[in-house]
Enzyme design. Structure first.
Site, PDB file in Angstrom:
ATOM      1  N   GLU A  79       0.841  -1.192   0.000  1.00 26.00           N
ATOM      2  CA  GLU A  79       0.000   0.000   0.000  1.00 26.00           C
ATOM      3  C   GLU A  79       0.882   1.251   0.000  1.00 26.00           C
ATOM      4  OE1 GLU A  79      -3.342   0.623   0.243  1.00 26.00           O
ATOM      5  OE2 GLU A  79      -4.287  -1.261   0.887  1.00 26.00           O
ATOM      6  N   HIS A 119      -4.648  -3.213  -7.625  1.00 28.84           N
ATOM      7  CA  HIS A 119      -5.903  -3.696  -7.048  1.00 28.84           C
ATOM      8  C   HIS A 119      -7.053  -3.494  -8.027  1.00 28.84           C
ATOM      9  CE1 HIS A 119      -8.462  -3.891  -3.101  1.00 28.84           C
ATOM     10  NE2 HIS A 119      -8.547  -4.983  -3.818  1.00 28.84           N
ATOM     11  N   ASP A 143      -7.795   1.539  -6.907  1.00 27.04           N
ATOM     12  CA  ASP A 143      -6.417   1.790  -6.503  1.00 27.04           C
ATOM     13  C   ASP A 143      -5.445   0.814  -7.167  1.00 27.04           C
ATOM     14  OD1 ASP A 143      -7.837  -0.104  -4.671  1.00 27.04           O
ATOM     15  OD2 ASP A 143      -5.869  -0.326  -3.755  1.00 27.04           O
TER      16      ASP A 143
END
Length: 245
Positions: A79, A119, A143
């Site tokens: 992330e 993602h 994302d």
């Protein structure tokens, strides 16, 4: 990065963004939504390991890539923090850290370059009464956003990005929602061969194709991405042809 023996089979590397002000804020969101990436990279480039690589982290959700479902089982998730992910670029420092971390993981687990995805590329709508119209279709996740620098990563040997396609001056729309053409079936098959989940291979530019275009542009044709990006351009076709050679 310490070299440790891999125990869990890892075949995929999935990149994400989280809109947060800092690492603490991001982790609060992960806890609230009961999700868990392996690594978090803040805007200064600092890397946090949140879940051991040898453990499954819940970052991918309902997902599919290159015919493989439930990608949490055999993937690692990274992330990237961006406080305004849909309005500004990701920082140079965190991209540099992400590149180094990705290189380490790719080498350690021998991850195929085709198995590096966002993602957005993998997340599809489950069989839920809330998403009947979109059931089985992509664009469940947004994302990393269209501001993520996939081109830089590809230049460093991480993932795929086109090198050549027509400029805006030469570009034109080829297909739009509602169109019907045998070439649309060919486009769908190329997208599926690259890795995207597709349920219907007919010759209609339907809702599924519209959502696929959004996902594709978000990663590969970012200048054409918008909140209602549902047009297939000559540049899109050239990009698809290049990355599926």
């Amino acid at each position: 990065f310490d070299e440790i023996q891999a125990v869990r089979e890892v075949n995929f590397l999935i990149l994400h963004h989280v809109e947060a002000n800092n690492a603490e804020h991001a982790i609060e969101q992960f806890i609230e939504h009961q999700v868990s990436p392996h690594f978090l990279i803040d805007e200064s480039g600092k890397i946090f390991e949140l879940v051991s690589e040898n453990n499954i982290a819940y970052h991918a959700g309902v997902s599919s890539w290159r015919g493989v479902e439930k990608l949490n089982n055999n993937s690692i998730g990274i992330e990237f923090i961006n406080s305004e992910a849909f309005n500004k670029e990701f920082s140079d420092a965190q991209l540099e850290s992400g590149i180094e971390l990705s290189k380490f993981l790719i080498k350690k687990y021998n991850i195929d370059n085709k198995n590096i995805a966002g993602h957005s590329d993998i997340g599809y709508h489950a069989n839920s009464h809330l998403n009947v119209e979109k059931r089985g279709f992509l664009d469940r996740k947004q994302d990393p956003s269209h501001y993520f620098n996939w081109k830089l990563f590809a230049e460093k040997g991480i993932g795929t990005y086109p090198k050549n396609y027509v400029t805006d001056e030469e570009d034109r729309v080829i297909f739009k929602i509602g169109d019907k053409n045998p070439e649309i079936t060919k486009i769908k098959r190329k997208l599926a061969n690259f890795g995207y989940k597709i349920t219907n291979f007919d010759d209609n530019f339907d809702l599924e194709m519209k959502l696929l275009v959004r996902v594709f542009h978000r990663r590969f044709n970012q200048s054409k991405f918008s909140s209602n990006s549902d047009l297939w351009y000559l540049s899109s076709q050239n990009i698809l042809n290049e990355i599926t050679v």
